[in-house]
Design an enzyme around this catalytic site. Structure first.
Site, PDB file in Angstrom:
ATOM      1  N   THR A 288      11.782  15.421  53.610  1.00 18.66           N
ATOM      2  CA  THR A 288      10.629  15.728  52.761  1.00 18.66           C
ATOM      3  C   THR A 288       9.360  15.931  53.589  1.00 18.66           C
ATOM      4  O   THR A 288       9.324  15.617  54.787  1.00 18.66           O
ATOM      5  CB  THR A 288      10.363  14.589  51.758  1.00 18.66           C
ATOM      6  OG1 THR A 288       9.871  13.454  52.481  1.00 18.66           O
ATOM      7  CG2 THR A 288      11.628  14.211  50.998  1.00 18.66           C
ATOM      8  N   CYS A 289       8.325  16.455  52.921  1.00 18.09           N
ATOM      9  CA  CYS A 289       7.060  16.725  53.590  1.00 18.09           C
ATOM     10  C   CYS A 289       6.150  15.513  53.599  1.00 18.09           C
ATOM     11  O   CYS A 289       4.923  15.659  53.657  1.00 18.09           O
ATOM     12  CB  CYS A 289       6.350  17.886  52.907  1.00 18.09           C
ATOM     13  SG  CYS A 289       7.345  19.368  52.875  1.00 18.09           S
ATOM     14  N   ASP A 290       6.698  14.334  53.496  1.00 21.44           N
ATOM     15  CA  ASP A 290       5.886  13.123  53.474  1.00 21.44           C
ATOM     16  C   ASP A 290       5.976  12.423  54.826  1.00 21.44           C
ATOM     17  O   ASP A 290       7.068  12.223  55.347  1.00 21.44           O
ATOM     18  CB  ASP A 290       6.387  12.189  52.364  1.00 21.44           C
ATOM     19  CG  ASP A 290       5.397  11.088  52.073  1.00 21.44           C
ATOM     20  OD1 ASP A 290       5.029  10.362  53.019  1.00 21.44           O
ATOM     21  OD2 ASP A 290       4.980  10.956  50.913  1.00 21.44           O
ATOM     22  N   GLY A 291       4.813  12.048  55.368  1.00 21.37           N
ATOM     23  CA  GLY A 291       4.772  11.402  56.680  1.00 21.37           C
ATOM     24  C   GLY A 291       5.479  10.057  56.717  1.00 21.37           C
ATOM     25  O   GLY A 291       5.866   9.575  57.787  1.00 21.37           O
TER      26      GLY A 291
ATOM     27  N   ASN B 142      10.098  16.625  46.246  1.00 19.73           N
ATOM     28  CA  ASN B 142      10.193  17.850  47.053  1.00 19.73           C
ATOM     29  C   ASN B 142      11.407  18.701  46.664  1.00 19.73           C
ATOM     30  O   ASN B 142      11.833  19.560  47.420  1.00 19.73           O
ATOM     31  CB  ASN B 142      10.313  17.513  48.552  1.00 19.73           C
ATOM     32  CG  ASN B 142       9.024  17.744  49.323  1.00 19.73           C
ATOM     33  OD1 ASN B 142       8.970  17.455  50.514  1.00 19.73           O
ATOM     34  ND2 ASN B 142       7.978  18.241  48.706  1.00 19.73           N
TER      35      ASN B 142
END
Ligand SMILES: *Cc1c(COP(=O)(O)O)cnc(C)c1O
Length: 376
Positions: free
Chosen positions: A323-326, A366
């Site tokens: 996913t695009c989560d840090g 996402n």
């Protein structure tokens, strides 16, 4: 990986990510724990994995169930559990859930506050209740912090109050934290709670039960003591404190019953380097923190990962989800090493992910759907 799982993977090559779990292993784990602690009654902690096939197998083994919500109780009943075999073990319950459980015949409830005790007296009159004591979670890789349990002094007051409210003050409980890697944690907790047990008995309370909770560990990346060592330590401590007047013993294992029964099959989406000279490669899988690996928070639970290149040269990696989560990084500090040959499109297996994975998955953050589940 059990032979059954290996055969299923080879024959079906199921789409990733997915959990593949061997229900026979659940039974083996149940029996191993029973052998290690024959005097304790097992109440499976449903939250570890509430799959119908698992609950049904455990019903067949005459297991009890530790449920945390009406929905979990309902799942146990649907699987064929008798209401008398269910403990409503969450110390935080909706009044409506208490009432429904009571109406369906559940008669054993946990609490750790005066407020919850009042709720039980109102919505589950006459029921057996047990008070949860706060104990040290030192040695647990996944501690339960201070969210549950009360002091010995308050528990004493509350257990006396339970009788006045028309409830049956049945026992005391504790939980030493999940993935507890030391037998000592149980010995210390038993010592603390047994003292209160004796004290309350002398005060005329008809206590009959000690609930030793869960916490029994599974081997992930690092070794843990064998279950027999936990059984021996617990029985030794119980006999030291109660002699031959042992109370009923309950245990609520979750992870130990299902943890190593299943694995997650995943695809490598990308292997890359931040810079060509950077030795650490980033390995992105199609399942991460939001796909169900919530227990990698703080890199607390360190799963073993197997690749198609076993035995080939290894190099350091950071492992992340898709996913695009840090925050979707599984391991950055835990010194993971994976084969240098690993590349995108490879299938890898994250071992011993039968507990606390499927239900922790997001709804589709996402666009990544929750993993499929195959029970064999
Ligand atoms: C989560 C939980 C368990 C199970 O813990 P494991 O570490 O998986 O054995 C048992 N009892 C209670 C009250 C729990 O909340």
């Amino acid at each position: 990986m059990t032979p059954k799982i290996a055969r299923f993977l080879a024959e079906h090559q199921p789409a990733t990510p997915c959990l593949v779990l061997d229900v026979d292993r659940v039974e083996e784990n149940f029996r191993a724990l029973q052998r290690a602690l024959p005097l304790a009654r097992i109440y499976y902690a449903v939250k570890a994995n509430p799959a119908l096939r698992i609950l049904q197998r455990l019903v067949g083994l005459a297991s009890g169930f530790d449920a945390a919500s009406w929905e979990e109780i309902s799942a146990c009943l649907d699987a064929g559990a008798r209401p008398e075999a269910i403990s409503f073990g969450n110390t935080i319950k909706k009044a409506s859930a208490i009432q429904r459980a009571y109406e369906r015949g559940v008669s054993l409830f946990a609490f750790d506050s005066a407020e919850e005790l009042e709720k039980l007296a109102r919505h589950a009159p006459g029921s057996r209740v047990y008070c949860r004591i706060l104990v040290q979670n030192e040695g647990a890789d996944w501690p339960l912090s201070r969210k549950f349990g009360t002091t010995v002094g308050n528990a004493r007051t509350l257990m006396l109050r339970a009788g006045e409210l028309g409830l049956d003050p049945y026992g005391l409980s504790f939980h030493v934290g999940s993935q507890q890697t030391t037998t000592r944690a149980y010995e210390v907790a038993i010592g603390k709670v047994a003292m209160l047990f004796t004290d309350l008995t002398e005060a005329g309370v008809n206590l009959r039960m000690m609930n030793l909770g869960g916490g029994f560990p599974k081997r992930y990346r690092d070794d843990v003591p064998e279950i027999d060592q936990f059984g021996d330590a617990i029985m030794h401590a119980m006999i030291a404190h109660f002699g031959n007047a042992l109370p009923e013993m309950l245990i609520e294992p979750g992870r130990f019953i299902v943890g190593d029964a299943g694995l997650v099959s995943a695809e490598v989406m990308l292997v890359s380097r931040r810079d060509p000279n950077e030795p650490v490669r980033w390995v992105y899988l199609d399942v991460g923190r939001f796909g169900g690996f919530a227990e990698t928070e703080g890199e607390a639970i360190r799963y073993r990962i197997v690749t198609p290149y076993e035995g080939s040269p290894l190099g350091p990696v950071t492992i992340a989800g898709p996913t695009c989560d840090g925050a979707d990084i599984l391991y950055e500090k835990a010194n993971y090493r994976l084969p240098l040959a690993l590349t995108s499109g490879d299938r890898v297996h994250v071992l011993s992910t039968g507990a606390y994975v499927t239900t922790y998955a997001s709804q589709g953050f996402n666009g990544f759907a929750p993993m499929a589940e195959h029970y064999l």
